[in-house]
Design an enzyme around this catalytic site. Structure first.
Site, mmCIF file in Angstrom:
data_model
loop_
_atom_site.group_PDB
_atom_site.id
_atom_site.type_symbol
_atom_site.label_atom_id
_atom_site.label_comp_id
_atom_site.label_asym_id
_atom_site.label_seq_id
_atom_site.Cartn_x
_atom_site.Cartn_y
_atom_site.Cartn_z
ATOM 1 N N ASP A 102 -11.437 -5.740 6.268
ATOM 2 C CA ASP A 102 -10.378 -4.874 5.733
ATOM 3 C C ASP A 102 -10.905 -4.107 4.515
ATOM 4 O O ASP A 102 -10.778 -2.879 4.463
ATOM 5 C CB ASP A 102 -9.135 -5.690 5.376
ATOM 6 C CG ASP A 102 -8.026 -4.813 4.806
ATOM 7 O OD1 ASP A 102 -7.333 -4.150 5.597
ATOM 8 O OD2 ASP A 102 -7.870 -4.778 3.564
ATOM 9 N N ILE A 129 0.820 -1.201 0.000
ATOM 10 C CA ILE A 129 0.000 0.000 0.000
ATOM 11 C C ILE A 129 0.858 1.256 0.000
ATOM 12 O O ILE A 129 0.506 2.272 -0.614
ATOM 13 C CB ILE A 129 -0.983 0.004 1.192
ATOM 14 C CG1 ILE A 129 -2.009 1.116 1.041
ATOM 15 C CG2 ILE A 129 -0.243 0.124 2.511
ATOM 16 C CD1 ILE A 129 -2.961 0.942 -0.113
ATOM 17 N N SER A 166 11.141 0.553 8.077
ATOM 18 C CA SER A 166 10.427 -0.679 7.749
ATOM 19 C C SER A 166 11.322 -1.869 8.049
ATOM 20 O O SER A 166 12.543 -1.793 7.866
ATOM 21 C CB SER A 166 10.022 -0.687 6.269
ATOM 22 O OG SER A 166 9.300 -1.852 5.946
ATOM 23 N N ARG A 167 10.714 -2.953 8.480
ATOM 24 C CA ARG A 167 11.505 -4.152 8.765
ATOM 25 C C ARG A 167 12.046 -4.778 7.487
ATOM 26 O O ARG A 167 13.099 -5.408 7.504
ATOM 27 C CB ARG A 167 10.652 -5.164 9.519
ATOM 28 C CG ARG A 167 10.362 -4.801 10.955
ATOM 29 C CD ARG A 167 9.574 -5.877 11.649
ATOM 30 N NE ARG A 167 8.289 -6.119 11.005
ATOM 31 C CZ ARG A 167 7.496 -7.150 11.269
ATOM 32 N NH1 ARG A 167 7.867 -8.056 12.150
ATOM 33 N NH2 ARG A 167 6.334 -7.280 10.646
ATOM 34 N N LYS A 206 -5.973 3.311 7.115
ATOM 35 C CA LYS A 206 -7.177 2.658 7.636
ATOM 36 C C LYS A 206 -6.928 1.155 7.841
ATOM 37 O O LYS A 206 -6.128 0.566 7.108
ATOM 38 C CB LYS A 206 -8.372 2.896 6.697
ATOM 39 C CG LYS A 206 -8.256 2.239 5.317
ATOM 40 C CD LYS A 206 -8.777 0.820 5.321
ATOM 41 C CE LYS A 206 -8.515 0.121 4.023
ATOM 42 N NZ LYS A 206 -8.902 -1.305 4.041
#
Length: 308
Positions: free
Chosen positions: A168, A14, A36-37, A90
């Site tokens: 979702d 996303i 970010s991992r 969201k």
């Protein structure tokens, strides 16, 4: 006015599909770091954790959080505690309580918190709201069915507790419905279908009403193949309104009334910049409250196991 220095946390699908292009198109923001991992963003500093990023880049003014909802509260709390404005993808959190806690913290710190609902910014949503306000509505049906294998391939987090499952995408429909209806609605009945090997539902059938006795139903399903269905159909005194393609098109009695190019995420970032400049927050939890109510009131039905 110089652009707001923003950082992105959670460099996944996303973020790459929507957030990065939208930030680039919005002159109010300049992306200066990411955490970010697993993913990275070219041409800016990248970090493995939000803690490392906030410590290393103190000039960050705002943070956009794109990780799964189960992990969003902790990151948002760290960002607000560090004095940063926060954009929440969201749903804004895994629970209502944690979102309310973040809202209180943002108010205490004098920061802006944005619970983003991208589907509310679909091109025809405002036109639908205006139409419904001009007439009397008799009933509404929401049909939100898509292929989870296409949109969320091998994303295990969505099937875990707190990942919402079919809600979702379903919460996108609820974000539109709660925006366009002239009065609040509440759930009266729900059936949630859970694959026997998953902790989140794959389908839901929900009934709503309001103080005037509105007949409202919603069908969410993640097993749709072929053409995807993202439609909201309202029977009114002025004709049948169909808000289709996730809010992109509006027709009344078969006549197309509104059809414009999609600009959902650029509009979200414009809104985020607007509330930062105004010194306020935008946190509407009505769509998430309906999901919580569905889990609270819904009858659970177990169905065949689901595998990607």
């Amino acid at each position: 006015m110089s652009p707001i220095h923003i950082a992105l946390v959670g460099v996944g699908k996303i973020a790459r599909d929507q957030h990065l292009p939208s930030i680039e198109k919005t002159p109010d923001f300049k992306l200066i770091a990411a955490a970010s991992r697993h993913g990275t963003v070219d041409d800016i500093p990248n970090y493995k954790s939000i803690e490392d990023m906030l410590e290393a880049v103190p000039e960050i003014e705002a943070v956009s959080l794109c990780m799964p909802p189960q992990h969003r509260y902790e990151a948002a709390h760290k960002a607000l505690s560090a004095g940063k404005h926060v954009f929440l993808e969201k749903p804004p959190g895994a629970t209502l309580s944690e979102v309310e806690d973040l809202q209180a913290l943002a108010a205490e710190k004098g920061l802006s918190l944005f619970a983003s609902w991208h589907s509310r910014y679909a091109p025809a949503v405002e036109a639908a709201k205006t139409f419904l306000a001009s007439t009397t509505m008799r009933s509404m049906k929401v049909i939100w069915k898509e292929d989870v294998r296409h949109w969320h391939p091998n994303q295990e987090w969505i099937w875990q507790a707190g990942g919402l499952g079919v809600f979702d995408p379903g919460i996108n429909a609820l974000s539109i419905v709660t925006h366009i209806l002239p009065r609040p609605v509440f759930i009266t009945k729900a059936t949630l279908e859970f694959p026997e090997n998953r902790d989140a539902p794959i389908a839901a059938d929900i009934k709503f009403t309001d103080a005037a006795g509105l007949d409202l139903s919603a069908e969410f399903d993640w097993r749709q193949t072929g053409k995807q269905s993202w439609d909201i159909i309202a029977e009114t005194d002025a004709g049948r309104m169909v808000l289709s393609e996730g809010g992109a098109k509006l027709s009344v009695d078969g006549t197309l009334k509104h059809d414009e190019p999609e600009q959902e995420y650029p509009m979200l970032y414009r809104r985020f910049a607007e509330i930062i400049k105004a010194g306020r927050s935008d946190v509407d939890i009505a769509p998430l409250r309906h999901v919580a109510d569905a889990f609270m009131l819904g009858r659970r039905k177990f169905v065949d196991a689901f595998y990607d």
